[in-house]
Write a protein that holds these residues in place. Sequence first.
Motif, mmCIF file in Angstrom:
data_model
loop_
_atom_site.group_PDB
_atom_site.id
_atom_site.type_symbol
_atom_site.label_atom_id
_atom_site.label_comp_id
_atom_site.label_asym_id
_atom_site.label_seq_id
_atom_site.Cartn_x
_atom_site.Cartn_y
_atom_site.Cartn_z
ATOM 1 N N SER A 141 1.026 -1.739 0.049
ATOM 2 C CA SER A 141 0.271 0.037 0.479
ATOM 3 C C SER A 141 0.980 1.302 -0.295
ATOM 4 C CB SER A 141 -0.861 0.124 1.626
ATOM 5 O OG SER A 141 0.035 0.297 2.449
ATOM 6 N N ARG A 186 -9.671 -1.881 1.106
ATOM 7 C CA ARG A 186 -9.747 -0.581 1.109
ATOM 8 C C ARG A 186 -11.201 -0.057 2.281
ATOM 9 N NH1 ARG A 186 -9.939 2.012 -4.690
ATOM 10 N NH2 ARG A 186 -8.778 0.544 -5.895
ATOM 11 N N SER A 222 -12.365 3.245 -0.502
ATOM 12 C CA SER A 222 -11.490 4.639 -1.067
ATOM 13 C C SER A 222 -10.444 3.157 -0.468
ATOM 14 C CB SER A 222 -11.118 5.717 -0.044
ATOM 15 O OG SER A 222 -12.631 6.445 -0.383
ATOM 16 N N PRO A 223 -9.276 3.242 -1.271
ATOM 17 C CA PRO A 223 -7.378 3.069 -0.292
ATOM 18 C C PRO A 223 -6.764 3.827 0.067
ATOM 19 C CG PRO A 223 -7.426 4.470 -3.036
ATOM 20 C CD PRO A 223 -8.487 4.029 -2.440
ATOM 21 N N ARG A 270 -1.581 1.319 -4.841
ATOM 22 C CA ARG A 270 -3.051 1.513 -3.879
ATOM 23 C C ARG A 270 -3.775 1.498 -4.667
ATOM 24 N NH1 ARG A 270 0.046 4.797 -1.850
ATOM 25 N NH2 ARG A 270 -0.756 6.991 -2.277
ATOM 26 N N CYS A 271 -3.678 1.856 -6.565
ATOM 27 C CA CYS A 271 -4.914 1.866 -7.388
ATOM 28 C C CYS A 271 -5.466 0.731 -7.900
ATOM 29 C CB CYS A 271 -4.184 2.520 -9.260
ATOM 30 S SG CYS A 271 -3.737 4.503 -8.649
ATOM 31 N N CYS A 272 -4.374 -0.251 -7.436
ATOM 32 C CA CYS A 272 -5.465 -1.695 -7.767
ATOM 33 C C CYS A 272 -4.981 -2.104 -6.239
ATOM 34 C CB CYS A 272 -4.446 -2.522 -8.619
ATOM 35 S SG CYS A 272 -4.053 -2.206 -10.476
ATOM 36 N N GLN A 273 -5.665 -1.646 -5.487
ATOM 37 C CA GLN A 273 -5.854 -2.389 -3.736
ATOM 38 C C GLN A 273 -7.419 -3.610 -4.133
ATOM 39 O OE1 GLN A 273 -6.675 -0.058 -0.358
ATOM 40 N NE2 GLN A 273 -4.369 -0.235 -0.035
ATOM 41 N N PHE A 301 2.202 4.109 -5.139
ATOM 42 C CA PHE A 301 0.678 4.711 -5.098
ATOM 43 C C PHE A 301 0.566 4.135 -6.428
ATOM 44 C CE2 PHE A 301 -1.099 7.432 -8.610
ATOM 45 C CZ PHE A 301 -1.952 7.790 -7.575
ATOM 46 N N LEU A 302 1.532 3.053 -7.369
ATOM 47 C CA LEU A 302 -0.232 2.481 -8.590
ATOM 48 C C LEU A 302 -0.409 1.145 -7.561
ATOM 49 C CD1 LEU A 302 2.910 2.649 -11.359
ATOM 50 C CD2 LEU A 302 0.679 3.559 -11.151
ATOM 51 N N LYS A 323 -3.462 4.217 2.615
ATOM 52 C CA LYS A 323 -2.054 3.382 3.542
ATOM 53 C C LYS A 323 -1.859 2.711 4.682
ATOM 54 C CE LYS A 323 2.838 5.661 2.694
ATOM 55 N NZ LYS A 323 3.534 6.775 2.278
#
Length: 551
Positions: free
Chosen positions: A396, A410, A414-415, A402-405, A399-400, A417
């Motif tokens: 997490s 979530r 929302s993703p 987290r977009c595919c979390q 960034f990339l 970190k």
Amino acid sequence: SRQRLSRLGKLQSQLAFAMADESNKDGELTTVADVKVQVEKTQKELDQDREENEFNEHVMEVRKGLEAKSRDELKKLAKRHMDKTACTVYNEETDSYSYRSCCKTGVDKLGMYGVGICLYFQFIRQMGIIFLLCAVITGGNLYLNMKGGMVDDSSAFYAFLGSTTVANLGACESGQCNSDEELRSRCAWKVAEGEPCPAPLTDFSQWIGLADGVGILFIMAWGLWFQKFWIPRTVRANDAANLAPSDFAIDIPVLPRKLAEDHTAYEEKLRQHFLDVLKSLKSPIDDPDAIKEVSAIREYDGAISKFMEKGECLQQQHGNLIKLVELEGKEDPKSKKQHEKHTKSAKTKFGKMKAIDKALAHQASLSDEDRDVVRAFVTFAREEYKEAIMDEYRFSRFFLFRCCQDTKLRFCGSPIKVQQACEPTDLFWENLDYAWWAREIRKGIVILLSISILVVCSLFLVYFQSMKSSASGSNDQISWVVKSNSTDHCLGLCDVDFFGDKACKADGDTSNDWPMVKTFDAVGDYQNRTWSSGSSCTSSWTSPACGVQPS
């Protein structure tokens, strides 16, 4: 105050009569302007009385909970606090603190005060060892520097300092190098006058550069090793040896600021989310008490620092009030002056606190539950629970990823970190709610200033380099002064050749190849040389002041 209120009411009535063009029965004020001036003056006096009353009420309220202590008691409390926060060991039997030994306390034992303290002393120790090794490697360079003779200063102190630097490296045979060639081929160290040079500096140049390069590479290699290997190793060892709050907590710096529904129940929803994540693991953890605490950091628009500033003002004001209590009943001039000084300081602090309260009026009207959330800390009941969450959210931090979390990871769609929480003492709570755009602006300002300083320094370097070039260019044309013992101003030379160095090493470059700018003598200037070749003179020259040519 009552008299001024009565006076103000009377003035306002007179103002109404004056504005209605009615007569003033008292005869004191006859114009609207006079009445307005008196109203403003009286209103100002009432404001001052009100501020004075507010200050007195504030002082009375503060003094109720203020405990004045003697200087001896304050010193005792201060020493107790100093011992408690220093590198000491607490003795429960005697209720006292004893300082750790400077020689017997190992660096590893300092881990209980935080891994940063432990790393600091390890860094200092290792850096000292590295610098000692570098001194051994470059010791020959220092020896050659001190044996050189290039630095000449009237001050013995500055001469000694200069002799330890590379500026003193080597020595010219004649005491001064007159050409670049002499400078490059100068002797490696200073020798007595008349003695030949045992070895030129060029024989040692490569070894001097190699020693410097090895020392620099050695320091760089140690720095990378300390950062990439030693710090993580020490953190893991300190974490295993000492139990700290960070062992059970995670930090969530990226999360939704505002929930679409039930935003006031943010902490409870976040708690339930991580309980659901623990249940969805490959080895499910179904413990309703797995999470002990959820702390949501709310958005205060930087107001926390203002609250802390008010607290500092209040603390300083307490000090002023304690001084005023000590000065009560003293009538000597010095005490009166001190009393007036502390009273004025206390009033200033009170005015500053009122201004802070006014600036924070909007923030005080908002409830914590309605504010946006900028960060959160979650504390688990067991360390293995925290480690399981950290492993589940290990990607997490990118960034990339987290977009595919995964959907189950979530929070409210929302993703988020998740990272290891630091120690509570390492947090600056007043900065946690600082707006992201304000941080970016400050970063931009710092970067812009850094670039500006670099550009200015580069311009200065270019300017001084150009000045150096122009100064050296101004000396390209050499002027020779040749004197004769004759009293008739006549000079005749059978052979004349000028050289660029004191050793008369032509290397194909003599005065025959130099451009002649100007030639003159006692009689006057002339543009061309007067040369005449004879049988025994290859480059004879005679001054125009002479009537005959040399033979």
